[in-house]
Design an enzyme around this catalytic site. Structure first.
Site: not given
Length: 317
Positions: A92, A152, A155, A179
């Site tokens: 990212r 997240d 998840r 993140h």
């Protein structure tokens, strides 16, 4: 959901994430009016038409959109999904340069058109972009933040629920920090129902989550996006749903506790860095950042995450 007043949600970017968010918002009734804006005229008009054809099957929400930036005017919430997408094998943070450039060009126009809106960034790397966005806009604290580790955390809850054979809604566990690759779970305060997760047993009475399993779960959450991207090219459905959930917290003034990412000032020694920690989200955006209990290991991981992000943010200051 009952919408008490006319509410306008504008989604910037008609790619896979933006359209999934618009789809989720329509089905969930997140806002009365959903607007999809993108500079690619044919693409955005086709997406709006496709979504509009489905509105007879949803509630009272309506969808409009196009390539005229004036469509953003007077929005209550603006969610920014536009930007270069994450490629297989790309971190990212490697996305930062190009997406910072896009944000610097676009964000002042959006703020001028919707000066009272709450701005939510979904474009990655969302933490770096949140710090840059606060500098660009000079909006009041909390009015611009990112989706952070809300997805997240979802998840993580799903993985724990699958292992424990309970509903994900009964798992109370958060991912915090970046993140990205330095994010981590708050195992010390995680519970299933009212039972501390580390004390949860299976039917035979054996502990289900020893340290080794917790480390495996952490690895699986951190690498979940890479796995999805490798298989289908993008993550879109779950981030669309989590984005709609955050929008609802703002528009309904829910004061929900969500691990969104905002710029921290004097938080556990962290200053000027955006990362995710539990925050109260309601009208006006992030209303309060909570000083959540952490054990020594978690506090060290938070510091490491902040240092990693600070180095990247410094490149664009």
């Amino acid at each position: 959901m009952t919408i008490a007043r006319s509410t306008k949600l504008t989604i910037v970017g008609a790619g896979s994430v933006g359209t999934s968010l618009a789809y989720a918002a329509l089905i969930r009734g997140s806002a009365r009016e959903v607007v999809l804006y993108d500079i690619a005229t044919a693409k955005v008009e086709a997406e709006v038409l496709d979504l509009a054809h489905g509105t007879p099957f949803v509630g009272s929400s309506r969808i409009t959109g196009g390539s005229d930036i004036e469509l953003v005017a007077d929005s209550d919430v603006v969610v920014i999904t536009a930007g270069a997408k994450q490629e297989p094998g790309q971190t990212r943070l490697e996305l930062a340069g190009v997406n910072v450039g896009i944000l610097e060009k676009m964000l002042p126009q959006l703020v001028a058109l919707a000066p009272n809106a709450v701005f939510i960034l979904v474009t990655n790397p969302c933490d770096v972009l949140t710090a840059v966005a606060e500098r660009i806009t000079e909006l009041p604290a909390g009015r611009i933040f990112s989706s952070g580790t809300v997805l997240d955390s979802a998840r993580l809850r799903w993985l724990v629920a699958e292992a424990a054979q309970v509903a994900p809604q009964s798992v109370h566990a958060l991912i915090v920090g970046e993140h990205g690759d330095t994010e981590f779970p708050l195992w010390s305060t995680a519970t299933i129902g009212q039972t501390p997760l580390r004390e949860w047993t299976d039917a035979s009475g054996s502990l289900l989550f020893p340290r080794e399993r917790l480390e495996t779960l952490t690895h699986d959450v951190v690498h979940a996006a890479y796995k999805v991207i490798a298989g289908k090219g993008a993550t879109n459905y779950a981030i669309g749903l989590s984005g709609a959930r955050i929008v609802e917290a703002v528009l309904q003034d829910e004061r929900s506790i969500l691990p969104v990412s905002s710029v921290l000032h004097g938080y556990r020694g962290i200053d000027g860095v955006a990362l995710s920690v539990p925050s109260i989200v309601g009208a006006g955006g992030v209303q309060r950042i909570l000083d959540t209990p952490m054990d020594d290991r978690e506090a060290a991981e938070l510091a490491h995450s902040a240092e990693t992000l600070a180095a990247s943010i410094a490149l664009f200051s």
